[in-house]
Write a protein that holds these residues in place. Sequence first.
Motif, mmCIF file in Angstrom:
data_model
loop_
_atom_site.group_PDB
_atom_site.id
_atom_site.type_symbol
_atom_site.label_atom_id
_atom_site.label_comp_id
_atom_site.label_asym_id
_atom_site.label_seq_id
_atom_site.Cartn_x
_atom_site.Cartn_y
_atom_site.Cartn_z
ATOM 1 N N VAL B 188 0.832 -1.215 0.000
ATOM 2 C CA VAL B 188 0.000 0.000 0.000
ATOM 3 C C VAL B 188 0.858 1.253 0.000
ATOM 4 O O VAL B 188 0.406 2.314 -0.387
ATOM 5 C CB VAL B 188 -0.981 0.059 1.192
ATOM 6 C CG1 VAL B 188 -2.183 -0.776 0.904
ATOM 7 C CG2 VAL B 188 -0.313 -0.330 2.474
ATOM 8 N N LYS B 189 2.080 1.115 0.447
ATOM 9 C CA LYS B 189 2.967 2.284 0.433
ATOM 10 C C LYS B 189 3.247 2.758 -0.987
ATOM 11 O O LYS B 189 3.598 3.911 -1.215
ATOM 12 C CB LYS B 189 4.301 1.928 1.099
ATOM 13 C CG LYS B 189 4.198 1.944 2.610
ATOM 14 C CD LYS B 189 5.567 2.155 3.197
ATOM 15 C CE LYS B 189 5.526 2.131 4.709
ATOM 16 N NZ LYS B 189 6.715 1.452 5.242
ATOM 17 N N ALA B 190 3.053 1.798 -1.930
ATOM 18 C CA ALA B 190 3.316 2.149 -3.323
ATOM 19 C C ALA B 190 2.196 2.994 -3.915
ATOM 20 O O ALA B 190 2.348 3.592 -4.973
ATOM 21 C CB ALA B 190 3.508 0.878 -4.159
ATOM 22 N N TRP B 195 -5.267 7.791 -2.630
ATOM 23 C CA TRP B 195 -5.603 6.382 -2.435
ATOM 24 C C TRP B 195 -4.742 5.721 -1.364
ATOM 25 O O TRP B 195 -5.191 4.836 -0.651
ATOM 26 C CB TRP B 195 -5.514 5.613 -3.748
ATOM 27 C CG TRP B 195 -6.673 5.968 -4.634
ATOM 28 C CD1 TRP B 195 -6.636 6.714 -5.764
ATOM 29 C CD2 TRP B 195 -8.043 5.602 -4.424
ATOM 30 N NE1 TRP B 195 -7.905 6.858 -6.281
ATOM 31 C CE2 TRP B 195 -8.793 6.175 -5.478
ATOM 32 C CE3 TRP B 195 -8.715 4.879 -3.445
ATOM 33 C CZ2 TRP B 195 -10.172 6.043 -5.586
ATOM 34 C CZ3 TRP B 195 -10.095 4.738 -3.557
ATOM 35 C CH2 TRP B 195 -10.801 5.319 -4.613
ATOM 36 N N GLY B 196 -3.535 6.204 -1.252
ATOM 37 C CA GLY B 196 -2.686 5.705 -0.184
ATOM 38 C C GLY B 196 -3.272 6.032 1.177
ATOM 39 O O GLY B 196 -3.305 5.208 2.091
ATOM 40 N N LYS B 197 -3.808 7.282 1.293
ATOM 41 C CA LYS B 197 -4.409 7.706 2.567
ATOM 42 C C LYS B 197 -5.664 6.891 2.844
ATOM 43 O O LYS B 197 -5.905 6.432 3.955
ATOM 44 C CB LYS B 197 -4.767 9.198 2.501
ATOM 45 C CG LYS B 197 -3.556 10.105 2.410
ATOM 46 C CD LYS B 197 -3.564 11.124 3.538
ATOM 47 C CE LYS B 197 -2.230 11.814 3.672
ATOM 48 N NZ LYS B 197 -1.807 12.487 2.412
ATOM 49 N N VAL B 198 -6.509 6.710 1.810
ATOM 50 C CA VAL B 198 -7.745 5.942 1.977
ATOM 51 C C VAL B 198 -7.410 4.519 2.417
ATOM 52 O O VAL B 198 -8.058 3.953 3.290
ATOM 53 C CB VAL B 198 -8.565 5.928 0.673
ATOM 54 C CG1 VAL B 198 -9.731 4.954 0.789
ATOM 55 C CG2 VAL B 198 -9.080 7.319 0.357
ATOM 56 N N SER B 199 -6.365 3.974 1.815
ATOM 57 C CA SER B 199 -5.978 2.602 2.146
ATOM 58 C C SER B 199 -5.678 2.436 3.626
ATOM 59 O O SER B 199 -5.922 1.386 4.213
ATOM 60 C CB SER B 199 -4.755 2.174 1.335
ATOM 61 O OG SER B 199 -5.105 2.028 -0.015
ATOM 62 N N LEU B 200 -5.156 3.505 4.223
ATOM 63 C CA LEU B 200 -4.806 3.402 5.635
ATOM 64 C C LEU B 200 -6.038 3.208 6.514
ATOM 65 O O LEU B 200 -5.946 2.772 7.654
ATOM 66 C CB LEU B 200 -4.046 4.657 6.077
ATOM 67 C CG LEU B 200 -2.684 4.849 5.399
ATOM 68 C CD1 LEU B 200 -1.981 6.084 5.951
ATOM 69 C CD2 LEU B 200 -1.812 3.614 5.576
ATOM 70 N N LEU B 201 -7.227 3.546 5.966
ATOM 71 C CA LEU B 201 -8.465 3.364 6.724
ATOM 72 C C LEU B 201 -9.042 1.969 6.537
ATOM 73 O O LEU B 201 -10.006 1.588 7.187
ATOM 74 C CB LEU B 201 -9.511 4.402 6.279
ATOM 75 C CG LEU B 201 -9.133 5.854 6.530
ATOM 76 C CD1 LEU B 201 -10.188 6.784 5.926
ATOM 77 C CD2 LEU B 201 -9.000 6.102 8.019
#
Lengths: 317, 223
Positions: B188-190, B195-201
Amino acid sequence: MDAPVLRLEHLGKTYRSLKALDDVSLSIAPGEIFALLGPNGAGKTTLIGAVCGLVRKTTGKVWLFGTDTDVDPVTPRYQVGLVPQEVNFDPFFTVAESLRIQLGYYGKRADEARVREVLEAMQLSTRADAPTRALSGGMKRRLLIAKALVHRPRLVFLDEPTAGVDVELRQQLWAYVRKLREEGTTIVLTTHYLEEAEELADRVGIIDKGQLLLVENKTQLLEQMGERRLSVTFSTPVSTLPASAESFGARLESGGLRLTYSERHGRPPAHRLLAALYTAGLPVDSVEMERPRLEDVLLEVLRAPPSRERPSPPAMR
Amino acid sequence: MNAIGLRTLFQKEIRRFLRVPGQTVFSPLVSTVLYFVVFGSALSNRVGEIEGLPYVQFIVPGLVFLGIANNAFLNTSSSLFIVKLQGTVVDLLAAPMGPMEVLSGFIGGAMVRGLLVGGLTWAVGALLAHAPVAHPLLTLLVLFLSAYAFAMLGFLAGLWAEKFEQVNFWPTFIMLPLTFLGGVFYSVKALPGFWGKVSLLNPVVYMVDAVRFGMLGRSVMSP
Ligand SMILES: Nc1ncnc2c1ncn2[C@@H]1O[C@H](COP(=O)(O)OP(=O)(O)OP(=O)(O)O)[C@@H](O)[C@H]1O
Ligand SMILES: [Mg+2]
């Protein structure tokens, strides 16, 4: 009366604005067969559902074997069996497996002898290993009955158990229900075959629009509200009745070839009318007498319900 | 507590999915193998390493997780829905079983299916790629908890669903996006920016990452 097996007090169920059950109070004694009768949509299935945990009641109280089901809904159910009105079956399992699963649900260990016995009683032995989906409609209902009985419940609800069951098995089922009663099982039955209720019931309850209109011993009910129809055929037409027969209020039909009389509670018995006909020397050819039928009683009660205000005798409730 | 009732329901749930193994066990395996072949073998030369791991290895934990999550979810949701559809729910409602027994029976059966598919997926991974397990106990715990969580979600979905369409709503519109955006196939860091921020949720990100840490000893997110 022994402590009731089932007691309902002011039971009510409302669907939005529809009162499916309206202030129903009732006690069922151990070992009796109670027939709950009423038209489609009267509330019979809802009543059974409210007792068995399928329907959440809106008001009132339910006691099973003396246990308040609001306090302990689970324990009394070990002793209850239910044949639901809607046929259901688990498509993943065979007939015998369904029964084993049912035994397990009721906390009973595997008991092959019991499974075989119930299959035998419902004449499903040859189908024991058939997948449930391969059963005919009537057989599925028999499986439903077998499932309701396999754990030897003390109280059984039969919601239209014989709908779609063939004549022979229906007779056998009646015999089986009587046998269960002899063994002390209490049975609550709904049916639209009024003959069935006539055949089996000790007491009858009539329900309509959610209201329990009447609860009465079957024999007394038939005696008080049933009519026995007498019909006499003459070999030659009769133009006038003698005064002795006239006073009964009997009617001549078919141009004087037939006479009918309906014996009801409080009216003179039909055999006296017959005697009067013979005494008068009328040409009686054949005599037919119908036994009182629950059907007539039901129709009459539904047409003109007894006032709810009138208290029933305490023993009847 | 109706222990026999609970055990009966639990065993029934297991036997139910074993009756249709093609649908419940092998079809998920086929898709897993395809993932390995397509993503793992075909792409791995292009992608090279992620977080210092060969790509084929990187995706094993995520696929194991996917197998568990999807199958635990599908088992409770479809079993409960079928029970409602066929009317056999009446048998459960009328039986002397409280909510605990009924829930445990369904959840337990679904977890077995999830863990079975997960285990087979791992075996496939071990065959096709090198699939070590660095921290076995931690891995088992995380997989167990994931199976539990998704079995529960499936139960809720099955309770809620009144039509067939609604049974498929969850897997398609919730589960699929959550898992594909859950860092199974990539780090997800990629993912840059929004979208990276959303992924953190997305909770799945952390579950997959925990499995990855358990198996490979390395994680994408810092604990
Ligand atoms: N889930 C439900 N939602 C709304 N109304 C319901 C529901 N279940 C039953 N009813 C209504 O409650 C009333 C009583 O239904 P019930 O099934 O108890 O009748 P019944 O006496 O068993 O009839 P039948 O002889 O047709 O089986 C009916 O008017 C029915 O439409
Ligand atoms: Mg009904």
